[in-house]
Design a protein around this motif. Sequence first.
Motif, PDB file in Angstrom:
ATOM      1  N   SER A  45     -44.090 -35.616  15.130  1.00  0.00           N
ATOM      2  CA  SER A  45     -44.693 -36.749  14.545  1.00  0.00           C
ATOM      3  C   SER A  45     -44.994 -36.731  13.079  1.00  0.00           C
ATOM      4  N   ALA A  46     -45.437 -35.304  12.679  1.00  0.00           N
ATOM      5  CA  ALA A  46     -45.821 -34.983  11.316  1.00  0.00           C
ATOM      6  C   ALA A  46     -44.408 -34.908  10.386  1.00  0.00           C
ATOM      7  N   TYR A  47     -43.452 -34.508  11.074  1.00  0.00           N
ATOM      8  CA  TYR A  47     -42.132 -34.238  10.397  1.00  0.00           C
ATOM      9  C   TYR A  47     -41.705 -35.498   9.979  1.00  0.00           C
ATOM     10  N   ILE A  48     -41.773 -36.607  10.887  1.00  0.00           N
ATOM     11  CA  ILE A  48     -41.253 -37.918  10.676  1.00  0.00           C
ATOM     12  C   ILE A  48     -41.971 -38.631   9.377  1.00  0.00           C
ATOM     13  N   ALA A  49     -43.365 -38.384   9.471  1.00  0.00           N
ATOM     14  CA  ALA A  49     -44.283 -39.332   8.410  1.00  0.00           C
ATOM     15  C   ALA A  49     -43.951 -38.388   7.199  1.00  0.00           C
ATOM     16  N   ILE A  50     -43.923 -37.186   7.035  1.00  0.00           N
ATOM     17  CA  ILE A  50     -43.649 -36.482   5.854  1.00  0.00           C
ATOM     18  C   ILE A  50     -42.039 -37.101   5.362  1.00  0.00           C
ATOM     19  N   THR A  51     -41.018 -36.785   6.296  1.00  0.00           N
ATOM     20  CA  THR A  51     -39.783 -37.367   5.866  1.00  0.00           C
ATOM     21  C   THR A  51     -39.899 -38.869   4.969  1.00  0.00           C
ATOM     22  N   PHE A  52     -40.479 -39.691   5.890  1.00  0.00           N
ATOM     23  CA  PHE A  52     -40.823 -41.172   5.405  1.00  0.00           C
ATOM     24  C   PHE A  52     -41.303 -41.246   3.961  1.00  0.00           C
ATOM     25  N   ALA A  53     -42.431 -40.490   4.010  1.00  0.00           N
ATOM     26  CA  ALA A  53     -43.278 -40.399   2.375  1.00  0.00           C
ATOM     27  C   ALA A  53     -42.496 -39.897   1.549  1.00  0.00           C
ATOM     28  N   GLU A  54     -41.607 -38.757   1.922  1.00  0.00           N
ATOM     29  CA  GLU A  54     -40.467 -38.073   0.865  1.00  0.00           C
ATOM     30  C   GLU A  54     -39.515 -39.368   0.350  1.00  0.00           C
ATOM     31  N   ILE A  55     -39.191 -40.180   1.249  1.00  0.00           N
ATOM     32  CA  ILE A  55     -38.092 -41.128   0.937  1.00  0.00           C
ATOM     33  C   ILE A  55     -38.801 -42.203  -0.174  1.00  0.00           C
ATOM     34  N   GLU A  56     -39.982 -42.561   0.440  1.00  0.00           N
ATOM     35  CA  GLU A  56     -40.691 -43.645  -0.282  1.00  0.00           C
ATOM     36  C   GLU A  56     -41.003 -43.026  -1.677  1.00  0.00           C
ATOM     37  N   LEU A  57     -41.327 -41.930  -1.753  1.00  0.00           N
ATOM     38  CA  LEU A  57     -42.083 -41.152  -3.241  1.00  0.00           C
ATOM     39  C   LEU A  57     -40.844 -41.388  -4.122  1.00  0.00           C
ATOM     40  N   ARG A  58     -39.583 -41.119  -3.699  1.00  0.00           N
ATOM     41  CA  ARG A  58     -38.374 -40.965  -4.578  1.00  0.00           C
ATOM     42  C   ARG A  58     -38.265 -42.302  -5.258  1.00  0.00           C
ATOM     43  N   ALA A  59     -38.590 -43.345  -4.800  1.00  0.00           N
ATOM     44  CA  ALA A  59     -38.349 -44.616  -5.493  1.00  0.00           C
ATOM     45  C   ALA A  59     -39.275 -44.826  -6.744  1.00  0.00           C
ATOM     46  N   TYR A  60     -40.215 -44.036  -6.811  1.00  0.00           N
ATOM     47  CA  TYR A  60     -41.078 -44.000  -7.892  1.00  0.00           C
ATOM     48  C   TYR A  60     -40.803 -42.976  -8.989  1.00  0.00           C
ATOM     49  N   LYS A  61     -39.773 -42.314  -8.891  1.00  0.00           N
ATOM     50  CA  LYS A  61     -39.577 -41.079  -9.726  1.00  0.00           C
ATOM     51  C   LYS A  61     -38.862 -41.843 -10.799  1.00  0.00           C
ATOM     52  N   GLY A  62     -39.276 -41.484 -12.189  1.00  0.00           N
ATOM     53  CA  GLY A  62     -38.681 -41.595 -13.429  1.00  0.00           C
ATOM     54  C   GLY A  62     -39.514 -43.021 -13.914  1.00  0.00           C
ATOM     55  N   LEU A  63     -40.062 -43.767 -13.174  1.00  0.00           N
ATOM     56  CA  LEU A  63     -40.953 -44.919 -13.836  1.00  0.00           C
ATOM     57  C   LEU A  63     -42.023 -44.685 -14.900  1.00  0.00           C
ATOM     58  N   ASN A  64     -42.716 -43.635 -14.641  1.00  0.00           N
ATOM     59  CA  ASN A  64     -43.830 -43.183 -15.561  1.00  0.00           C
ATOM     60  C   ASN A  64     -43.869 -41.494 -15.667  1.00  0.00           C
ATOM     61  N   PRO A  65     -43.807 -41.025 -16.800  1.00  0.00           N
ATOM     62  CA  PRO A  65     -43.486 -39.661 -17.010  1.00  0.00           C
ATOM     63  C   PRO A  65     -44.592 -38.832 -16.319  1.00  0.00           C
ATOM     64  N   VAL A  66     -45.892 -39.189 -16.228  1.00  0.00           N
ATOM     65  CA  VAL A  66     -46.860 -38.638 -15.618  1.00  0.00           C
ATOM     66  C   VAL A  66     -47.030 -38.842 -14.019  1.00  0.00           C
ATOM     67  N   VAL A  67     -46.766 -40.158 -13.635  1.00  0.00           N
ATOM     68  CA  VAL A  67     -46.714 -40.519 -12.292  1.00  0.00           C
ATOM     69  C   VAL A  67     -45.739 -39.733 -11.718  1.00  0.00           C
ATOM     70  N   SER A  68     -44.383 -39.630 -12.446  1.00  0.00           N
ATOM     71  CA  SER A  68     -43.234 -39.093 -11.981  1.00  0.00           C
ATOM     72  C   SER A  68     -43.717 -37.435 -11.785  1.00  0.00           C
ATOM     73  N   SER A  69     -44.155 -36.976 -12.639  1.00  0.00           N
ATOM     74  CA  SER A  69     -44.622 -35.325 -12.444  1.00  0.00           C
ATOM     75  C   SER A  69     -45.416 -35.304 -11.125  1.00  0.00           C
ATOM     76  N   TYR A  70     -46.288 -36.191 -11.009  1.00  0.00           N
ATOM     77  CA  TYR A  70     -46.965 -35.940  -9.783  1.00  0.00           C
ATOM     78  C   TYR A  70     -46.222 -36.230  -8.532  1.00  0.00           C
ATOM     79  N   CYS A  71     -45.521 -37.229  -8.482  1.00  0.00           N
ATOM     80  CA  CYS A  71     -44.415 -37.322  -7.322  1.00  0.00           C
ATOM     81  C   CYS A  71     -43.744 -36.062  -7.244  1.00  0.00           C
ATOM     82  N   ASP A  72     -43.039 -35.545  -8.296  1.00  0.00           N
ATOM     83  CA  ASP A  72     -42.374 -34.274  -8.051  1.00  0.00           C
ATOM     84  C   ASP A  72     -43.237 -33.270  -7.339  1.00  0.00           C
ATOM     85  N   LYS A  73     -44.433 -33.219  -7.664  1.00  0.00           N
ATOM     86  CA  LYS A  73     -45.279 -32.032  -7.319  1.00  0.00           C
ATOM     87  C   LYS A  73     -45.620 -32.412  -5.657  1.00  0.00           C
ATOM     88  N   ALA A  74     -45.872 -33.633  -5.399  1.00  0.00           N
ATOM     89  CA  ALA A  74     -46.220 -34.012  -3.890  1.00  0.00           C
ATOM     90  C   ALA A  74     -45.041 -33.723  -3.025  1.00  0.00           C
TER      91      ALA A  74
END
Length: 194
Positions: A45-74
């Motif tokens: 269950s944890a594996y599935i939730a983390i996989t889903f979150a990773e995929i969702e976070l990718r959609a926000y990369k590159g929109l805002n440099p600060v937000v994108s850097s926190y997305c990268d770290k997460a």
Amino acid sequence: MTYSILTETDFFRAVADGEEGKVKDSYGDFIASVIRLCRTCDAASAYIAITFAEIELRAYKGLNPVVSSYCDKAMAFMKEMHDMLEPMAAKDMEKTEKNEVQPRLEWTGKTVDLVELVYALKESGCVNNGEMAIGKMNEIVFRMFGMKALKDYSRYYVSIKDRETDYSYTYFIDRLRQKLNERIKADIKRSLSR
């Protein structure tokens, strides 16, 4: 537990809204949520939730440099957790509804032989019409046999190409063909002698 549990956090809401201050403030809580998830839920269950979150976070990369850097770290942190959970999740996913463990396939041959088989399956076009990328096929086949996917599978392929031969580069597949032919001949001979 729902697969979207991590995407329902303040961090995700702040990322979606592009609010730099809230992203910074909620980052630590998000990481704590990932850790808590790994400690309190079953690995699958944890594996599935983390996989889903990773995929969702990718959609926000590159929109805002600060937000994108926190997305990268997460995403980097979740990738580490993801890799840690993978073997445990595979075992969890093998369990049936009755919690009986399904028999596992275990590769007991050489790694180079399995790489040879993966390339042969790819080139034959008999898996997904040959349209699956070799790296993805490598990952799936290795996982199917209880092995960690190779990141350097192409190195093994190079060693196959570098074999000295007068006849064939495919030692393993040739041996498979030979063994199966021997078995068929023995079975035919046995059935004729009855």
